[in-house]
Design a protein around this motif. Structure first.
Motif, PDB file in Angstrom:
ATOM      1  N   PRO A   1      18.609  31.455 -24.783  1.00 15.47           N
ATOM      2  CA  PRO A   1      17.575  31.477 -23.735  1.00 15.47           C
ATOM      3  C   PRO A   1      17.808  32.568 -22.706  1.00 15.47           C
ATOM      4  CG  PRO A   1      19.036  29.605 -23.436  1.00 15.47           C
ATOM      5  CD  PRO A   1      19.370  30.201 -24.766  1.00 15.47           C
ATOM      6  N   ALA A   2      19.074  32.875 -22.433  1.00 13.25           N
ATOM      7  CA  ALA A   2      19.362  33.938 -21.468  1.00 13.25           C
ATOM      8  C   ALA A   2      18.820  35.276 -21.949  1.00 13.25           C
ATOM      9  CB  ALA A   2      20.865  34.022 -21.225  1.00 13.25           C
ATOM     10  N   GLN A   3      18.900  35.533 -23.262  1.00 14.71           N
ATOM     11  CA  GLN A   3      18.411  36.805 -23.796  1.00 14.71           C
ATOM     12  C   GLN A   3      16.910  36.784 -24.032  1.00 14.71           C
ATOM     13  OE1 GLN A   3      20.488  38.290 -27.208  1.00 14.71           O
ATOM     14  NE2 GLN A   3      19.149  40.048 -27.455  1.00 14.71           N
ATOM     15  N   VAL A   4      16.390  35.686 -24.573  1.00 16.68           N
ATOM     16  CA  VAL A   4      14.960  35.628 -24.870  1.00 16.68           C
ATOM     17  C   VAL A   4      14.132  35.796 -23.603  1.00 16.68           C
ATOM     18  CG1 VAL A   4      13.082  34.134 -25.665  1.00 16.68           C
ATOM     19  CG2 VAL A   4      15.213  34.245 -26.963  1.00 16.68           C
ATOM     20  N   PHE A   5      14.550  35.151 -22.517  1.00 12.10           N
ATOM     21  CA  PHE A   5      13.745  35.149 -21.302  1.00 12.10           C
ATOM     22  C   PHE A   5      14.205  36.170 -20.264  1.00 12.10           C
ATOM     23  CE2 PHE A   5      13.131  30.975 -23.209  1.00 12.10           C
ATOM     24  CZ  PHE A   5      11.746  30.886 -23.193  1.00 12.10           C
TER      25      PHE A   5
ATOM     26  N   VAL B   1      15.933  34.724 -15.040  1.00 12.75           N
ATOM     27  CA  VAL B   1      16.918  33.797 -15.584  1.00 12.75           C
ATOM     28  C   VAL B   1      18.117  33.697 -14.644  1.00 12.75           C
ATOM     29  CG1 VAL B   1      18.456  33.293 -17.523  1.00 12.75           C
ATOM     30  CG2 VAL B   1      16.234  34.354 -17.953  1.00 12.75           C
ATOM     31  N   ARG B   2      18.538  32.481 -14.389  1.00  6.26           N
ATOM     32  CA  ARG B   2      19.776  32.241 -13.660  1.00  6.26           C
ATOM     33  C   ARG B   2      20.645  31.281 -14.472  1.00  6.26           C
ATOM     34  NH1 ARG B   2      17.762  31.445  -7.316  1.00  6.26           N
ATOM     35  NH2 ARG B   2      16.643  33.461  -7.169  1.00  6.26           N
ATOM     36  N   VAL B   3      21.908  31.650 -14.632  1.00  5.76           N
ATOM     37  CA  VAL B   3      22.867  30.815 -15.356  1.00  5.76           C
ATOM     38  C   VAL B   3      23.683  30.039 -14.334  1.00  5.76           C
ATOM     39  CG1 VAL B   3      24.782  30.793 -16.991  1.00  5.76           C
ATOM     40  CG2 VAL B   3      22.936  32.473 -17.253  1.00  5.76           C
ATOM     41  N   CYS B   4      23.771  28.738 -14.519  1.00  5.44           N
ATOM     42  CA  CYS B   4      24.453  27.901 -13.536  1.00  5.44           C
ATOM     43  C   CYS B   4      25.328  26.872 -14.232  1.00  5.44           C
ATOM     44  CB  CYS B   4      23.432  27.209 -12.634  1.00  5.44           C
ATOM     45  SG  CYS B   4      22.352  26.035 -13.497  1.00  5.44           S
ATOM     46  N   GLY B   5      26.114  26.171 -13.425  1.00  7.77           N
ATOM     47  CA  GLY B   5      26.960  25.103 -13.931  1.00  7.77           C
ATOM     48  C   GLY B   5      26.952  23.944 -12.958  1.00  7.77           C
ATOM     49  N   ALA B   6      27.831  22.968 -13.206  1.00  8.20           N
ATOM     50  CA  ALA B   6      27.942  21.849 -12.271  1.00  8.20           C
ATOM     51  C   ALA B   6      28.366  22.338 -10.896  1.00  8.20           C
ATOM     52  CB  ALA B   6      28.923  20.821 -12.808  1.00  8.20           C
TER      53      ALA B   6
ATOM     54  N   ALA C   1      21.984  25.678 -33.153  1.00  6.90           N
ATOM     55  CA  ALA C   1      22.163  27.134 -33.104  1.00  6.90           C
ATOM     56  C   ALA C   1      20.863  27.915 -33.171  1.00  6.90           C
ATOM     57  CB  ALA C   1      23.138  27.557 -34.202  1.00  6.90           C
ATOM     58  N   ALA C   2      20.599  28.590 -34.300  1.00  5.24           N
ATOM     59  CA  ALA C   2      19.495  29.542 -34.386  1.00  5.24           C
ATOM     60  C   ALA C   2      18.136  28.900 -34.175  1.00  5.24           C
ATOM     61  CB  ALA C   2      19.521  30.261 -35.730  1.00  5.24           C
ATOM     62  N   SER C   3      18.015  27.592 -34.370  1.00  2.00           N
ATOM     63  CA  SER C   3      16.725  26.954 -34.105  1.00  2.00           C
ATOM     64  C   SER C   3      16.385  27.001 -32.621  1.00  2.00           C
ATOM     65  CB  SER C   3      16.711  25.508 -34.607  1.00  2.00           C
ATOM     66  OG  SER C   3      17.702  24.751 -33.944  1.00  2.00           O
ATOM     67  N   GLY C   4      17.381  27.299 -31.776  1.00  2.00           N
ATOM     68  CA  GLY C   4      17.086  27.529 -30.368  1.00  2.00           C
ATOM     69  C   GLY C   4      16.162  28.721 -30.183  1.00  2.00           C
ATOM     70  N   ILE C   5      16.265  29.712 -31.065  1.00  3.10           N
ATOM     71  CA  ILE C   5      15.340  30.849 -31.015  1.00  3.10           C
ATOM     72  C   ILE C   5      13.922  30.368 -31.306  1.00  3.10           C
ATOM     73  CG2 ILE C   5      14.692  33.045 -32.089  1.00  3.10           C
ATOM     74  CD1 ILE C   5      17.623  33.558 -32.629  1.00  3.10           C
ATOM     75  N   ASP C   6      13.780  29.509 -32.321  1.00  7.23           N
ATOM     76  CA  ASP C   6      12.456  28.975 -32.643  1.00  7.23           C
ATOM     77  C   ASP C   6      11.871  28.218 -31.456  1.00  7.23           C
ATOM     78  OD1 ASP C   6      12.412  29.747 -35.506  1.00  7.23           O
ATOM     79  OD2 ASP C   6      14.099  28.373 -35.628  1.00  7.23           O
ATOM     80  N   LEU C   7      12.701  27.437 -30.778  1.00  6.33           N
ATOM     81  CA  LEU C   7      12.223  26.703 -29.615  1.00  6.33           C
ATOM     82  C   LEU C   7      11.792  27.653 -28.510  1.00  6.33           C
ATOM     83  CD1 LEU C   7      11.780  24.060 -28.057  1.00  6.33           C
ATOM     84  CD2 LEU C   7      14.173  24.196 -27.323  1.00  6.33           C
ATOM     85  N   CYS C   8      12.590  28.666 -28.235  1.00  3.96           N
ATOM     86  CA  CYS C   8      12.247  29.631 -27.184  1.00  3.96           C
ATOM     87  C   CYS C   8      10.957  30.383 -27.510  1.00  3.96           C
ATOM     88  CB  CYS C   8      13.398  30.610 -26.970  1.00  3.96           C
ATOM     89  SG  CYS C   8      14.855  29.877 -26.181  1.00  3.96           S
ATOM     90  N   LEU C   9      10.792  30.796 -28.758  1.00  4.59           N
ATOM     91  CA  LEU C   9       9.562  31.486 -29.147  1.00  4.59           C
ATOM     92  C   LEU C   9       8.358  30.551 -29.056  1.00  4.59           C
ATOM     93  CD1 LEU C   9      10.798  33.589 -32.211  1.00  4.59           C
ATOM     94  CD2 LEU C   9      10.345  34.388 -29.880  1.00  4.59           C
TER      95      LEU C   9
END
Length: 318
Positions: free
Chosen positions: A25-29, A39-44, A161-169
């Motif tokens: 998601p960091a790269q797709v968006f 995009v902002r990457v965060c943690g607890a 894994a790669a199905s995350g690309i499908d979700l992002c698209l």
């Protein structure tokens, strides 16, 4: 949302986060002329986060980022079935969802999403290795093991894994249209569209064995899949009554004996589709399903696709 405002994407990194799940998601968006996202990457909490697969992360922002986001991605992480996610993370996700943010889990991130209660009564998926664990840990979630992703509106989940690309698209397609989604797919050198209903294509549809009772009978059956196999015949080989065999077999595998036999037959059919030029009718006969129509029926039910489509996807070219 004002047309001039960038859509806000948060990627929530947990302990043990899988690097591909974080990066997708960091790269797709990522912000660019064709992509009106930030995009902002965060943690607890800000600071170092121990990741999975030999990588770690340093996140600059904490959970306050979820108050800013329009959509929150929850990447997968290692050992999701061993303990619950931190309460502060769950509460921040609940608050973001109530505020109107979409929550999207990649792979085992579904466990964290399920802990919020947002998936209760809804369909969801996760990596095929963990679908049974997710269903056991969150029985109110309708876990679908045979899809690439599930869109329930404000909550979305994807397989491994790669199905995350499908979700992002898929999300891009809904936000910006088909042209933008295809443009992003070309940039990623990815397939422009794979239906969420497409099967995950796990290595084998048979489950891992939870016990070794009747192991010899399972091996015996695997050598005879092309022959008629009944519950009575399996029980006789195991030297127990059909009722006892059925009960203990479910305890061992999570499936009834005949469900297990059917999945074994589908596994052999998959291998024949990949490795041979046999017709669907011949394969159906060879694996004990009789007719091509019967094979197509069970193939669709178990894998969510047709034998012909599966062959087109996986035929080996030497």
């Amino acid at each position: 949302m004002p047309a001039s405002r960038l859509r806000r994407v948060a990627v929530l990194v947990s302990e043990g986060a899988k690097p591909l799940d974080v990066g997708i998601p960091a790269q797709v968006f990522t912000t660019r002329a064709s992509m009106p996202y930030e995009v902002r990457v965060c943690g607890a909490a800000p600071g170092p986060v121990a990741g999975g697969d030999g990588l770690s992360y340093h996140v600059a922002q904490g959970l306050e980022t979820l108050e800013w986001a329009d959509i929150v991605f929850i990447p997968g992480y290692r050992f999701p079935d061993r303990e619950d996610p931190p309460r502060a993370v769950v509460e921040a996700l609940i608050a973001a969802h109530r505020r109107g943010a979409r929550l999207a889990a990649i792979s085992t991130g579904a466990f964290t999403l399920a802990a919020t209660g947002a998936l209760d009564g809804k369909r969801a998926t996760t990596h095929w290795h963990y679908t049974r664990a997710l269903a056991a840990r969150h029985p109110s979630v309708r876990v679908d093991e045979n899809v690439l992703f599930v869109d329930e509106g404000s909550v979305l989940t994807s397989a491994g894994a790669a199905s995350g690309i499908d979700l992002c698209l898929h999300i891009l397609r809904g936000d910006l249209g088909v042209a933008a989604s295809h443009h992003a797919a070309r940039r990623l050198v990815a397939a422009p569209y794979r239906s969420g209903g497409q099967a995950q294509y796990v290595p084998r549809s048979l489950p891992e064995q939870l016990g070794e009772r009747f192991a010899a009978t399972r091996e015996w059956a695997l050598r005879r899949l092309g022959e008629p196999l009944t519950l009575g015949e399996l029980a006789r080989h195991a030297a127990v009554s059909p009722r006892t065999f059925s009960r203990r077999f479910v305890e061992d595998t999570g499936y009834t004996p005949m469900q297990w036999v059917m999945r074994a037959r589908i596994d052999v059919a998959r291998e024949l589709l990949e490795r041979s030029q046999l017709s669907v009718e011949q394969i159906a006969a060879d694996v004990g399903l009789g007719t091509g129509a019967n094979l197509r029926l069970h193939f669709q039910r178990i894998l969510g696709t047709t034998p012909s489509e599966y062959r087109r996807t996986f035929t080996r070219v030497d």
